[in-house]
Structures are given as C-alpha cells and as structure tokens.
Design an enzyme around this catalytic site. Structure first.
Site, PDB file in Angstrom:
ATOM      1  N   HIS A   1      20.352 -17.805  78.481  1.00 20.34           N
ATOM      2  CA  HIS A   1      21.919 -17.124  78.675  1.00 20.34           C
ATOM      3  C   HIS A   1      22.275 -18.315  78.154  1.00 20.34           C
ATOM      4  CE1 HIS A   1      20.672 -16.836  83.272  1.00 20.34           C
ATOM      5  NE2 HIS A   1      20.069 -16.835  83.029  1.00 20.34           N
TER       6      HIS A   1
ATOM      7  N   GLU B   1      19.940 -22.016  79.358  1.00 21.07           N
ATOM      8  CA  GLU B   1      21.762 -22.228  79.145  1.00 21.07           C
ATOM      9  C   GLU B   1      21.893 -23.196  77.948  1.00 21.07           C
ATOM     10  OE1 GLU B   1      23.734 -20.319  81.025  1.00 21.07           O
ATOM     11  OE2 GLU B   1      23.222 -19.997  83.473  1.00 21.07           O
TER      12      GLU B   1
ATOM     13  N   HIS C   1      20.296 -12.427  79.989  1.00 26.55           N
ATOM     14  CA  HIS C   1      20.563 -12.470  80.842  1.00 26.55           C
ATOM     15  C   HIS C   1      21.286 -10.465  80.835  1.00 26.55           C
ATOM     16  CE1 HIS C   1      22.873 -14.022  84.424  1.00 26.55           C
ATOM     17  NE2 HIS C   1      22.022 -13.113  85.016  1.00 26.55           N
TER      18      HIS C   1
ATOM     19  N   ASP D   1      26.044 -12.696  78.955  1.00 25.04           N
ATOM     20  CA  ASP D   1      25.992 -13.421  78.098  1.00 25.04           C
ATOM     21  C   ASP D   1      23.994 -13.817  77.529  1.00 25.04           C
ATOM     22  OD1 ASP D   1      25.120 -13.775  80.803  1.00 25.04           O
ATOM     23  OD2 ASP D   1      23.693 -15.394  80.117  1.00 25.04           O
TER      24      ASP D   1
HETATM   25 ZN   LIG Z   1      23.880 -15.682  82.290  1.00 28.96          ZN
END
Ligand SMILES: [Zn+2]
Length: 184
Positions: free
Chosen positions: A38, A120, A159, A169
C-alpha cells in the site's frame, strides 16, 4: 539491512512497535498466502508527521487537519509501515488479521485481510518512493518469505490490484521492477 521475525510472536525484531487495536484473529485454518503493498500519507501528500500512528491506533484528532474529520473514525491498520527514511514500524503481529485491504478480492477469494499481510509505504501515487524505502521494504519482504513458507514471492500485489476501481495505491510511482532484486 536484515530483519528477523519471531515466529512465536509474529513481531519483527529491532523495529518500532506501536500496538494497534484495529486487528483480530484470522479465521481458523487460514494460511498466510498474500502480501499486499500500500501507499499512505497523512495529510495526503505530507510526510513525517505522527498521523499514521494516530490513525492506526484510533487516536487521529479530527481537528488537526480538515481531511482528518472524514477518516478519524475509520478502524484501519496495517501490519507494517515503511516511512520515507526507511524506518519500519509494526502495528499488528503477522499472525493476527490487520484491517488494511477492505472490500477486496484476489484470484476469486474475497476478504483478503483474512489471508494477507499488509505493508504500507509512506508516499503518494505520484511521487517516487525513496531508495531507503525499497531497502527497508525489501528486508521486511525477505523476513516474511523466510518465516512463513506459505507466502510466495509470486503473490505480492498492489492494493489497487485487489480493490480495483476503489483503491489506487501504492500507485504508478511504485517501482515494481525493483522487487525481484530485493528478494535475493
Ligand atoms: Zn491501501
């Protein structure tokens, strides 16, 4: 840089740990099959603040930025964040289910949170990610693949790939061509 995961606790050693309440137990019998990458920044396009920690711990102050009021009630998390300078933060043990994918589908299987790890990268869809993030992210990926044999380098996805039309993203700015070398 090499990272280790304690298989008993599901925690990376030598990284900052911030416990998120936004997680729960994976469904019985679930194996870890998928790694989801992400991108995130808070506020959007700004880096370095405390706000991602605050979002993932359910303590984002709605008044601190106009954007925060609409997301502060979101109960979301990821297992790991890789910040712009390469700092790794862990919010959820890998054995537990983090809440990062939302409504999602991978090869016919829905609810990807059940069987995935969410990582992330602090960034945006437009701005290139930092070299330090590839270095640190690569170390996280190598540790995951070493520790959990059910994960596979062929199943590392964006994602946007599991939530098309809803999520974009980590974006065009993420250089997927760098991943194979990082896994060696
Ligand atoms: Zn995401």
């Amino acid at each position: 840089m090499e990272l280790e995961i304690n298989a008993a606790t599901g925690l990376l050693s030598a990284v900052r740990q911030v416990a998120s309440p936004h997680c729960d137990v994976r469904p019985a019998g679930t194996t870890l099959d998928l790694i989801v990458l992400h991108g995130i920044s808070l506020p959007p396009g700004e880096f370095g603040g405390p706000w991602i920690d605050r979002l993932f711990t359910g303590s984002l102050p709605p008044g601190a930025h106009p954007y925060f009021a609409q997301i502060c009630a979101a109960r979301v998390s990821a297992h790991v964040l890789v910040r712009r300078g390469g700092e790794v933060v862990q919010y959820v043990p890998f054995g537990l289910r983090a809440w990062h994918a939302g409504v999602s589908q991978y090869q016919g299987r829905s609810a990807c949170n059940d069987f995935s790890v969410g990582i992330e990268f602090e960034g945006t869809d437009e701005l290139r990610y930092e070299d330090a993030q590839y270095d640190a992210g690569g170390a996280v990926l190598r540790a995951l693949l070493r520790t959990y044999p059910t994960l596979d380098r062929q199943r590392i996805v964006a994602h946007s790939e599991i939530a098309p039309g809803r999520k974009t993203d980590p974006g065009e700015s993420f250089d997927w061509a760098r991943i194979p070398a990082l896994l060696e």
